[in-house]
Design a protein around this motif. Sequence first.
Motif: not given
Length: 329
Positions: A4, A75, A114
């Motif tokens: 990320f 996510l 993330a």
Amino acid sequence: MFYFIYGDTPLPLKYEEVIDKIKKSNPNIPTKIYDASQGEEENFLESISINSMFVPKELIVFKRAEKSKRLDQLLKIVGEYDLAKKEIVVIYEEELNDYGKAINEVGKKVLTNAEKLGKIIVARKALERKGIDFFIEKELEISEYESEKLSEILGDDFFKVKNEVEKIKNFLNGKTFILEKVLPILSISDEYNLKKLVEDFMIEDNLEILLDYLKKSKEYMLFLYLISEELNMALKLVGLKKSGDLRENISYNDFKGNTYEKLKKYFKNSRGYIREYPIFLKLKYMSLFNEEFLLKKIEKLLMIEFLIKNGGIEESIGIEKFIIEFKRG
């Protein structure tokens, strides 16, 4: 692996670097690119959910993630799939306002989700600047103070800084670093040269060299921008002295610590917070000028800019007259 990557100005270079590294480690890896601004979240998730028996690994890039309305939830769903055969890169671009502050900063939930998936990489201008300072300090084995002085001269382009540092190392050949000795071999931009001339003009009223440079370079509008920055900086410093928040004889170590942390809100530009060292060098403005003088000069400069842009005066005539009358007007 999951990446990320978020940040501002250096973001494109950073994610290209990550993607290139993935491709070098996995030759001929199939690549799929999805764009949140085109509403391709579902396609992105579908691609992640499928593992091919015939492909050892697949690179999946999700661009403009900042446009996704529920990125934290997206996510979270990604974490439900088997990512063993995937190289996933999610790119989140932060937009900066006029003060260098992100107007769409990554949310805490997004970062938390993330982090559970893999690696978070920050690509922010402010961090890059500190990284350049540290690189110079380490490579040339010089002090933090010296690295900041050299960094101010070389600028923000890491590749240029790296080349200039190599040039310095070859020039010194093991000898002690002295800034004044290496200056002649450095590739210094026209903007930096003019910036130094403007600073010298403000402090020492050294107008002959400045006028000569402008007549040769014709960089009158760049001068207009730089002198405006200096006058406004001086006005801020004089105001902080008047309020008792800052004293002109403060040491650099004291200034760059708690003092700057308390005052840095006053020192922003389009690229973010101005670094401590350049501001410290300008503290002498506090004893050279007063508010009334600075306000008059700023007003005069705005009038000259208006006349130039509206064809009321030649830029060379208006600006040269401003310089000649600066401390005499």
